[in-house]
Design a protein around this motif. Structure first.
Motif, mmCIF file in Angstrom:
data_model
loop_
_atom_site.group_PDB
_atom_site.id
_atom_site.type_symbol
_atom_site.label_atom_id
_atom_site.label_comp_id
_atom_site.label_asym_id
_atom_site.label_seq_id
_atom_site.Cartn_x
_atom_site.Cartn_y
_atom_site.Cartn_z
ATOM 1 N N TYR A 171 0.824 -1.213 0.000
ATOM 2 C CA TYR A 171 0.000 0.000 0.000
ATOM 3 C C TYR A 171 0.855 1.258 0.000
ATOM 4 O O TYR A 171 0.474 2.278 -0.592
ATOM 5 N N ARG A 172 2.012 1.217 0.651
ATOM 6 C CA ARG A 172 2.911 2.367 0.584
ATOM 7 C C ARG A 172 3.378 2.592 -0.848
ATOM 8 O O ARG A 172 3.451 3.728 -1.329
ATOM 9 N N ARG A 179 3.139 15.452 -1.396
ATOM 10 C CA ARG A 179 2.758 14.344 -0.519
ATOM 11 C C ARG A 179 1.321 14.449 -0.002
ATOM 12 O O ARG A 179 0.545 13.498 -0.154
ATOM 13 N N ALA A 218 -5.206 9.155 -2.697
ATOM 14 C CA ALA A 218 -5.127 7.732 -2.352
ATOM 15 C C ALA A 218 -6.173 7.374 -1.303
ATOM 16 O O ALA A 218 -6.830 6.323 -1.398
ATOM 17 N N ALA A 219 -6.344 8.237 -0.300
ATOM 18 C CA ALA A 219 -7.343 7.981 0.742
ATOM 19 C C ALA A 219 -8.749 7.994 0.147
ATOM 20 O O ALA A 219 -9.609 7.189 0.534
ATOM 21 N N TRP A 256 1.752 1.673 -3.505
ATOM 22 C CA TRP A 256 0.574 2.110 -4.258
ATOM 23 C C TRP A 256 0.306 3.603 -4.030
ATOM 24 O O TRP A 256 0.076 4.366 -4.969
ATOM 25 N N ARG A 257 0.372 4.041 -2.762
ATOM 26 C CA ARG A 257 0.132 5.452 -2.459
ATOM 27 C C ARG A 257 1.216 6.343 -3.040
ATOM 28 O O ARG A 257 0.963 7.490 -3.428
ATOM 29 N N GLU A 303 -1.530 11.782 -1.072
ATOM 30 C CA GLU A 303 -2.127 10.968 -0.009
ATOM 31 C C GLU A 303 -3.634 11.200 0.075
ATOM 32 O O GLU A 303 -4.397 10.277 0.383
ATOM 33 N N ASP A 324 -9.372 4.710 -1.684
ATOM 34 C CA ASP A 324 -9.652 3.643 -0.714
ATOM 35 C C ASP A 324 -11.069 3.761 -0.161
ATOM 36 O O ASP A 324 -11.800 2.773 -0.051
#
Length: 214
Positions: free
Chosen positions: A149-150, A174, A181-182, A152-153, A178, A185
């Protein structure tokens, strides 16, 4: 005469390839068996028989002995870790390639959004759910899945780094990456419970709004 001999040697056909040795054939067969075991592990994890995920059941589904399964994988956790690695080309690598390919921020963002807008296979969705459950109960699985996941993000952060480079710096990619990405999800979690959400339109709006805001 010396030149003629040299020319003659240069025209000599290369020796034929060596036939496969018993050792190389055994190695290839071992890799095939390992791949079949991983495929069987995926089937059990993604199916309704996830609670029966044991090395013995994986071996039975694969059609090999239990001992053969333990020859390739020490325990159940090793099998789960192999599945984590096996699904990487289905969700992490395509995203990395979409971001890394040449193009402007807008072009790369569109490639990323096109990937995310596609429906996730039921098999992959079930696998992610099963892997998350194992991560809650096994530290090695948690560390492995967290690393995926790191990675992927990091794709989303790299995407906004392109925007920062285009605008001459002053942008921290960043938190922007992020945030996207959040959102991805969160939308995936909601969609798993309630189909029909236009997540592609939501993500496209988010990415464009963030890009315009900075």
């Amino acid at each position: 005469m010396a030149a003629s001999a040299k020319d003659s040697r240069n025209l000599t056909a290369p020796p034929p390839p060596r036939p496969a040795t018993p050792r190389s054939r055994a190695s290839a067969k071992g890799e095939q068996t390992r791949a079949r075991l991983i495929a069987a592990a995926r089937t059990l994890l993604a199916g309704e028989l996830g609670e029966r995920f044991t090395t013995r059941n994986v071996a039975a589904l694969c059609g090999v002995s239990h001992g053969m399964c333990h020859y390739h994988f020490q325990d159940r956790t090793d099998l789960v870790l192999a599945v984590v690695e096996d699904i990487r080309p289905e969700w992490v690598l395509p995203l990395e390639e979409a971001v890394a390919a040449p193009g402007t921020f807008a072009e790369r963002a569109e490639r990323v959004l096109a990937l995310l807008d596609g429906p996730e296979s039921t098999d992959l969705a079930h696998l992610h759910s099963a892997l998350h459950w194992h991560a809650l109960n096994d530290e090695r699985v948690r560390e492995s899945l967290a690393a995926e996941y790191r990675r992927w993000r990091a794709c989303f952060v790299a995407l906004f780094q392109v925007l920062a480079d285009e605008r001459g710096g002053g942008i921290d990619p960043r938190p922007l990456g992020e945030a996207v990405a959040a959102a991805v999800d969160g939308l995936a979690a909601v969609e798993s419970l309630e189909a029909g959400i236009e997540d592609g339109a939501v993500l496209r709006t988010l990415v464009r709004t963030l890009a315009a805001g900075v």
